[in-house]
Design a protein around this motif. Structure first.
Motif, PDB file in Angstrom:
ATOM      1  N   SER A 162      -0.742 -28.560  -6.013  1.00 44.81           N
ATOM      2  CA  SER A 162       0.080 -29.718  -5.676  1.00 44.81           C
ATOM      3  C   SER A 162      -0.680 -31.016  -5.917  1.00 44.81           C
ATOM      4  O   SER A 162      -0.123 -31.985  -6.456  1.00 44.81           O
ATOM      5  N   HIS A 192       4.958 -28.367  -0.030  1.00 42.41           N
ATOM      6  CA  HIS A 192       4.503 -29.285  -1.073  1.00 42.41           C
ATOM      7  C   HIS A 192       5.600 -29.648  -2.067  1.00 42.41           C
ATOM      8  O   HIS A 192       5.554 -30.723  -2.668  1.00 42.41           O
ATOM      9  N   PHE A 193       6.548 -28.749  -2.274  1.00 42.38           N
ATOM     10  CA  PHE A 193       7.505 -28.903  -3.372  1.00 42.38           C
ATOM     11  C   PHE A 193       8.933 -28.887  -2.840  1.00 42.38           C
ATOM     12  O   PHE A 193       9.299 -28.018  -2.052  1.00 42.38           O
ATOM     13  N   LYS A 212       7.971 -31.288  -7.204  1.00 45.83           N
ATOM     14  CA  LYS A 212       8.108 -32.220  -6.079  1.00 45.83           C
ATOM     15  C   LYS A 212       9.384 -33.050  -6.184  1.00 45.83           C
ATOM     16  O   LYS A 212       9.821 -33.634  -5.200  1.00 45.83           O
TER      17      LYS A 212
END
Length: 246
Positions: A162, A192-193, A212
């Protein structure tokens, strides 16, 4: 697996064997096991043969990267494919074994290009040392002769992936078995995404995609996929039909 092919090269290093086997149309790299580490069509070495390799290139339909990072070189299938598909893109590959790099160059048409850089290092350590927001695509295909590297399943690995990706970048992971979608690995990805997708291949590999940024799914009839197919025929439309959200 070798009884129908010709072993054209065999070498050993501290980790083990590397064999190159030629069949009528194809060339295979294997680490002396039933698993094919890389497979190319000898007439068109830039086109990946395995469906999971083709699937790992699918984010090129979502954005045009300026920089691609590949963890786990093998025969260089991903590097060679992106080098051919994206003439402005720079590609950095990380491979643990110098002997694998040598075989990829000699037998698998790994490009000798100013746009391609290969680092011989442990992928985990190399990832930790990469600058933040330094790559648009991060593809990880870390396997030994008989199993996936446990590195790909570690929390720190996802954190570092990330960190090194640009805001619009894509993480692409090849898994031999699908992690539990409700388990801790996918929970870590979702931290994170904002987008997590997967594609199951005929060989039961699962390719995981994460970004993201929001993602507008492409129709399999999207003209962009047809344009990609005309230039780089790997079945873009069919691959797109297999993508699901997690």
């Amino acid at each position: 697996m070798f009884n129908q092919g010709e072993i054209v090269h065999h070498t050993r290093d501290a980790i083990g064997s590397i064999l190159v086997v030629d069949y009528r149309k194809h060339r295979v790299m294997t680490f002396n096991s039933i698993f094919e580490q890389s497979k190319i069509d000898r007439r068109h070495p830039h086109l990946p043969v395995h469906e999971y390799n083709r699937a790992m290139m699918l984010p090129a339909a979502f954005m045009t990267p300026q920089h691609v990072t590949v963890l786990g070189l093998g025969g260089g299938v991903m590097v060679t494919g992106f080098h051919h598909l994206l003439p402005e893109c720079h590609i950095h590959a990380v491979e643990l074994r110098q002997s694998v790099v040598d075989v990829a160059r000699e037998y698998f048409s790994l490009p000798d290009s100013a746009r391609v850089r290969v680092t011989v290092a442990d992928a985990r350590e190399a990832l930790e040392n990469m600058p933040s927001a330094s790559t648009d695509f991060l593809l990880s295909d870390l396997y030994s002769h008989d199993r996936m590297s446990p590195t790909q399943a570690q929390k720190q690995f996802v954190d570092d992936c990330s960190r090194v990706l640009t805001d619009a970048g894509w993480l692409v992971l090849n898994y031999h078995r699908t992690p539990d979608p409700e388990g801790p690995y996918f929970q870590q990805l979702r931290q994170h995404f904002s987008v997590v997708l997967l594609l199951r291949t005929r060989s039961n590999n699962t390719v995981i995609y994460a970004s993201k940024q929001g993602f507008d799914a492409l129709s399999s009839k999207d003209p962009k996929l047809q344009a990609l197919e005309s230039h780089f025929p790997i079945g873009w439309r069919q691959l797109m039909t297999k993508v699901t959200r997690v």
